[in-house]
Design an enzyme around this catalytic site. Structure first.
Site, PDB file in Angstrom:
ATOM      1  CG  HIS A 132      -4.067   1.479  -7.520  1.00 38.60           C
ATOM      2  ND1 HIS A 132      -4.511   0.411  -6.777  1.00 38.60           N
ATOM      3  CD2 HIS A 132      -2.725   1.371  -7.562  1.00 38.60           C
ATOM      4  CE1 HIS A 132      -3.489  -0.306  -6.389  1.00 38.60           C
ATOM      5  NE2 HIS A 132      -2.389   0.238  -6.835  1.00 38.60           N
ATOM      6  CE  LYS A 188      -0.820   2.102   1.184  1.00 38.37           C
ATOM      7  NZ  LYS A 188       0.090   1.048   1.607  1.00 38.37           N
ATOM      8  NE  ARG A 238       1.407  -5.519   0.891  1.00 36.18           N
ATOM      9  CZ  ARG A 238       2.407  -6.361   0.894  1.00 36.18           C
ATOM     10  NH1 ARG A 238       2.606  -7.114   1.946  1.00 36.18           N
ATOM     11  NH2 ARG A 238       3.230  -6.462  -0.113  1.00 36.18           N
TER      12      ARG A 238
END
Ligand code: PAF
Length: 284
Positions: free
Chosen positions: A37, A150, A188
């Site tokens: 991010h 991604k 994650r």
């Protein structure tokens, strides 16, 4: 930096930015910000006068059995990161405001883009993504919006949606950010214990082995795919969801490696589903 919690206030700020003739870049996120991010925010800062980061854990993109409840949330931590990166606004709407009672309109991407890869095991996922992004795009009205490579399928679907629905927004794809050992950064990854974390490097390693095969002249996509499968199956903590070798433009499955080939995978490490990909350009 200001945290905006209502749709009305966000719309009014966006209108002012527009009338001030300033450019605005949006980084849409579900929070728990990581290096990936941060790289999107940095690019948005470079390109625009003002940057908005939206933080909203979107329930419509989670299937009932998925990890919505356990999805990591920490607004304070995210706000600190945004502040450091000189973000101008965080848009953090309430779930009940984004999806009011009787909400019933969805934006559904074409099956040609969703009946492969992540769409197979997460059939309603991209419908939820396109729906929430339509809402966020309408509320924030950015000139540019930034997405990581991604989530390559998401990026392709969002680009198609923006074109098909005539949004006046430039969708900018940004390169995957990785840990030192090659694992693609993801919220994650926080679910992995230390042995799972080690096992997770198999995704990148298997893609690099495939690239080596292609670089040394292998043209048979099935053989390349088989080598990836074999390598991942040797890792006891890993379970393959999908390994796809596709034409990067059309997302069609390939028999023969082409000029721009996309290797894309989702692999469970324990209960955590991780994704990774690489676009191999034969001209490289
Ligand atoms: O990539 C994500 O984090 C989400 O899918 C997005 C684009 C913020 C939509 O909820």
């Amino acid at each position: 930096m200001k945290i905006i919690k209502t749709i009305e206030e966000m719309k009014s700020i966006s209108r002012d930015i527009y009338f001030d003739k300033k450019t605005m870049g949006l980084v849409p996120t579900m929070g728990y910000l990581h290096e990936g991010h941060k790289s999107l925010i940095a690019k948005a800062k470079e390109d625009n006068d003002l940057v908005v980061v939206s933080i909203f854990v979107n329930p419509t993109q989670f299937a009932p059995e998925e990890d919505l409840e356990n999805y990591p949330r920490d607004l304070q931590r995210d706000a600190k990161i945004c502040e450091e990166l000189k973000v101008d606004y965080i848009f953090h709407p309430k779930e009940g405001d984004m999806y009011r009672e009787n909400f019933s309109t969805f934006v559904v991407p074409g099956e040609n883009m969703t009946d492969i890869m992540c769409g197979v095991t997460r059939p309603a996922h991209f419908k939820g993504v396109c729906t929430v992004l339509t809402k966020i795009f309408n509320i924030v009205s950015p000139q540019k919006a930034y997405f990581g490579e991604k989530d390559i399928q998401q990026l392709a679907i969002v680009k198609r949606m923006v074109e098909d629905m005539n949004f006046d927004i430039d969708i900018v794809g940004c390169p995957i950010v990785r840990e030192d050992d090659g694992l693609a950064k993801s919220s994650r990854n926080t679910y992995l214990d230390s042995s799972q974390r080690k096992a997770a490097t198999i995704l990148r390693k298997s893609i690099l082995r495939a690239k080596e095969m292609i670089d040394s002249g292998e043209k048979d996509a099935i053989r390349v795919q088989a080598s990836i499968i074999e390598m991942i199956e040797e890792e006891p903590l890993a379970k393959i969801d999908y390994i796809e070798i596709l034409d990067f433009e059309t997302f069609e499955r390939l028999k023969i490696i082409q000029k721009r080939t996309l290797i894309s995978m989702a692999v469970y490490i324990g209960k955590t589903r991780l994704i990774d990909n690489m676009v191999i350009d034969l001209n490289d």
